[in-house]
Design an enzyme around this catalytic site. Sequence first.
Site, short mmCIF file in Angstrom:
data_model
loop_
_atom_site.label_atom_id
_atom_site.label_comp_id
_atom_site.label_asym_id
_atom_site.label_seq_id
_atom_site.Cartn_x
_atom_site.Cartn_y
_atom_site.Cartn_z
CB THR A 26 54.73 34.14 69.06
OG1 THR A 26 53.50 34.27 68.28
CG2 THR A 26 54.83 34.84 70.11
CG PHE A 33 56.18 36.69 79.37
CD1 PHE A 33 57.65 36.65 78.70
CD2 PHE A 33 55.96 37.64 80.22
CE1 PHE A 33 59.02 37.19 79.17
CE2 PHE A 33 56.72 39.11 80.57
CZ PHE A 33 58.61 38.39 79.99
CD GLN A 99 50.92 44.01 77.11
OE1 GLN A 99 49.89 43.42 76.65
NE2 GLN A 99 51.07 43.93 78.41
CG HIS A 119 55.55 46.43 79.78
ND1 HIS A 119 54.93 45.54 79.59
CD2 HIS A 119 54.70 47.13 80.45
CE1 HIS A 119 53.59 45.77 79.73
NE2 HIS A 119 53.47 46.82 80.88
CB CYS A 127 72.69 55.46 84.37
SG CYS A 127 72.47 55.35 86.19
CB SER A 194 47.12 36.83 77.31
OG SER A 194 48.32 37.73 78.25
CB ILE A 236 49.20 37.66 64.27
CG1 ILE A 236 48.16 38.24 65.91
CG2 ILE A 236 48.99 38.89 63.96
CD1 ILE A 236 48.86 38.37 67.44
#
Length: 246
Positions: A26, A33, A99, A119, A127, A194, A236
């Site tokens: 951030t 999210f 993530q 992720h 593809c 989180s 952070i």
Amino acid sequence: MDFERIKAWLDRADRVVGFSGAGISTESGIPDFRSPNGVWATNRIIEFDEFVNSHAGRVEYWRQKCLAWPEMRAAEPNAGHLAFVDLHRRGKLAALITQNIDGLHQRAGLPSEIVHEIHGTTLEAACLDCGDRISSDEACARVAAGELAPLCRLCGGLLKPATISFGQPMPADVVRTAEQAARACDVFITVGSSLVVYPAAALPVAAKRSGAKLIIVNRDPTPLDQAADAVLRGEIGELLPALLNA
Ligand code: NAD
Ligand code: ZN
């Protein structure tokens, strides 16, 4: 206090595993999210099933992706990413599980072999049939030129940003490597997550069960705070350099 205790654990540790979520980026200008201005407040989520089964869904997914791409592409690593690079230079960082999809840990200087992106990555499109990959620059250029839901030029399969959507299986080899790293570390430090998305949030639990110290650094409380050996609440960019530098 927690801070000095954690530094002592890190000084003694041979194998530290870092685990990062959207909160570490951030401060690079990429929204997370779950915050009020986060992605979920402004975009309709296209799940994997809809992407695969609906042309309109694919067009909307690519529209959202390519709208956000220039800003994502321009984001720079911040002090939090650089703190993990310092830990790596001290010879202590066995793995960094993330993530995040933004590639900023590698841009900051971590070798890609130790970064496990459970992720996926937004820097490429893959593809769904043959696995061939192209850059997001190329994919979004094709979208801008009128291919609203681009297809693989090798096999005609569906091209999808190489991130893991809701309902899409995570890459089994990456998850296995991440689990092995979590079970084999002395200290597991989670930063800016989180810790509510499974199975990713199971990794800190696996590390703890295998005997690692579990440290949580986050602005907001998480469901694993009670289980952790130490919890640091705050920003952070301030906390992590102070914690991870020698
Ligand atoms: P999340 O949005 O659920 O949680 C982020 C956490 O970080 C929050 O608890 C918040 O308190 C904390 N946080 C935010 N900024 C902080 C700061 N400056 N200092 C300290 N704490 C801060 O994110 P998540 O747990 O990573 O999970 C959501 C999913 O979002 C993941 O699957 C990930 O793929 C995806 N995502 C990735 C990015 C990215 O790549 N940068 C951005 C948005 C979402
Ligand atoms: Zn293909």
